[in-house]
Write an enzyme that holds these catalytic residues in place. Structure first.
Site, PDB file in Angstrom:
ATOM      1  N   GLU A 184     -82.642  43.320 -40.401  1.00 51.97           N
ATOM      2  CA  GLU A 184     -83.267  44.453 -41.094  1.00 51.97           C
ATOM      3  C   GLU A 184     -82.474  45.746 -40.882  1.00 51.97           C
ATOM      4  OE1 GLU A 184     -87.913  43.138 -41.501  1.00 51.97           O
ATOM      5  OE2 GLU A 184     -87.408  44.430 -39.821  1.00 51.97           O
ATOM      6  N   GLU A 378     -87.854  36.170 -43.966  1.00 57.77           N
ATOM      7  CA  GLU A 378     -89.113  36.611 -43.363  1.00 57.77           C
ATOM      8  C   GLU A 378     -90.117  36.883 -44.466  1.00 57.77           C
ATOM      9  OE1 GLU A 378     -89.372  39.713 -40.447  1.00 57.77           O
ATOM     10  OE2 GLU A 378     -87.415  39.234 -39.573  1.00 57.77           O
TER      11      GLU A 378
END
Length: 479
Positions: A184, A378
């Site tokens: 991320e 995710e």
């Protein structure tokens, strides 16, 4: 009759976790301290992440530190991987704890005991035919690199990360094909402590320090791509982004323009550098208007251009609705980012808005922009789970959430998107990264551990365990 979806042959169905959120054993096997090890649980953690009470020397006797023990995957990985195999996992996205390999982050030689642990994990995965998808840095950089170097603001971390990555590639070249560099990476724009290892001292220089640190990570990522391809001929290296389609609150042109600008900076700037190999044109004005002057060394831009990533992985939990002028009561929160409440969407127990169609939009937007393979690494629903008197856990709400998001992926594939796989987040209950809670559960497998650290660590199969097993068995055709 429900529509049938066709997922590609070899589609990588599985689940995802991070080392710092489940391994535990934070001082075993020669491991050094990481950022995650000094983050307490609950509201105190939220204060630390926002900078209100940030202190690496915080009195640990006063708080619960859930990452210290995690769910004891370090000692129970065989049991947990066997459960993943029972569901039929084709892939397991995991991370390596940097401080298990280089306890301080700047040693010249790695910790053999840490390397051996991951050898054993990979061997166990391959025993069941499960492909490891390995994140090199997932919110767990060695604490020493923060205290001694100032985190990723310091260019010296580029060579330290390169040494770490090369060590992994050489050691696991016959065991790991798929790699992700930084988890991320664009989340650093909102919470730099997790991935960059610092909190800006003042608001005036905040963006300068964040984007300089991100530049260092971009260079380090390209060096990792180069090293992986040189060491592992069939390696595929991806970036990893948070992706949240950015909606305008209404059709007012000012809000539409605001949504465009917000989406560009958050969703695309990091992706453009790592995928296209260059800073996007819109960055020039953004940097100028925010007083950002990057220190770029000779050869940096050439390196970025020559060694872009092979595919794009991303987390998707929610879309984001934005408005140029908003009031506090209009706001909502989510995975590091926030926005105004979308009146058409429901939200989870933690206020994260639920938008399956947004995943289809995300996949189309990313593929339209980059034309490179995508991987949803995710996605999931954090919720309170109840263990019934008979021991069952009937998490139909999670099944409903996952079903609709998988359908959205099926639609995107029909739209022409090239999708490699899907590893839902927290396939086994683990510690929440943002709050340190255990009560915020994502898994197909329940772990008897609670926010105060109590519990037996017993594993139980939830209703979603058997549902996801069937999804994998039918390659998504029966969801």
């Amino acid at each position: 009759m429900d529509k049938t979806y066709r997922f590609p042959d070899g589609f990588l169905w599985g689940g995802a976790t991070a080392a710092n959120q489940l391994e535990g054993a934070y001082q075993e096997g020669g491991k050094g301290l990481s950022i995650a090890d000094v983050l307490p649980g609950g509201k105190v953690r939220l204060n630390v992440l926002s900078g209100d009470a940030f202190n690496f020397e915080i009195d640990q006797s006063k708080y619960v530190y859930p990452n210290h023990d995690g769910i004891d995957f370090y000692h129970r990985y065989k049991e947990d991987i066997a459960l993943f195999a029972e569901m039929g996992f084709k892939a397991y996205r995991m991370s390596i704890a940097w401080s298990r390999i280089f306890p301080n982050g700047d040693e010249l030689t790695p910790n053999e005991e840490g390397l051996k642990f991951y050898d054993d994990v990979f061997d166990e995965l391959h025993k069941y035919g499960i492909e490891p998808i390995v994140t090199i840095s997932h919110y767990e950089m060695p604490l020493h690199l923060v205290k001694a170097y100032g985190g990723w603001r310091n260019r010296k971390l580029i060579s330290l990360f390169e040494r770490y990555a090369k060590t992994l590639f050489e050691r696991y070249k016959n065991k790991v094909k798929y790699w992700l560099t930084f988890n991320e990476i664009n989340g650093a724009i909102h919470f730099p402590i997790l991935s960059l290892g610092f909190l800006p001292e003042n608001e005036d220089t905040r963006l300068q320090h964040i984007f300089q640190a991100l530049h260092h990570q971009f260079v380090a990522s390209s060096l990792a791509v180069k090293a992986a391809h040189e060491t592992i001929p069939n390696a595929r290296v991806g970036c990893m982004l948070i992706y949240a389609p950015t909606y305008s609150f209404d059709c007012h042109p000012e809000n539409v323009l605001h949504a465009l600008q917000e989406g560009r900076i958050f969703n695309y700037l990091c992706g453009d550098v790592q995928v296209r190999g260059e800073y996007p044109a819109f960055a020039k004005r953004f940097f100028k208007e925010n007083g950002i002057e990057l220190e770029i060394h000779g050869g940096d831009l050439e390196l970025l251009k020559k060694y872009p990533v092979d595919f794009i992985s991303f987390s998707y939990y929610m879309s984001r609705t934005v408005k140029k002028i908003k009031s506090p009561e209009e706001m909502t929160s989510g995975n590091i980012i926030g926005g105004v409440k979308n009146p058409f969407l429901q939200a989870s127990d933690w206020g994260w808005e639920i938008d399956p169609i947004g995943l289809r939009i995300a996949l189309n937007e990313l593929y339209d922009r980059y034309q490179k393979p995508l991987f949803v690494v995710e996605n999931g629903l954090g919720a309170y789970d109840k263990v019934e008197e008979d021991g069952s856990i009937n998490d139909d709400y999670r099944i409903d959430y996952l079903r609709e998001h998988i359908k959205a992926m099926g639609e995107a594939i029909e739209d022409g998107v090239e999708l490699m796989g899907y590893t839902s987040w927290g396939c086994i209950d683990l510690v929440s990264a943002s709050t340190g809670e255990m009560s915020k559960r994502y898994g197909y497998i329940y772990v008897d551990k609670h926010d105060d650290g109590s519990g037996t660590l017993e594993r139980k199969k939830k209703k979603s365990f058997f549902w996801y097993k069937h999804v994998i068995e039918t390659n998504g055709e029966e969801i």
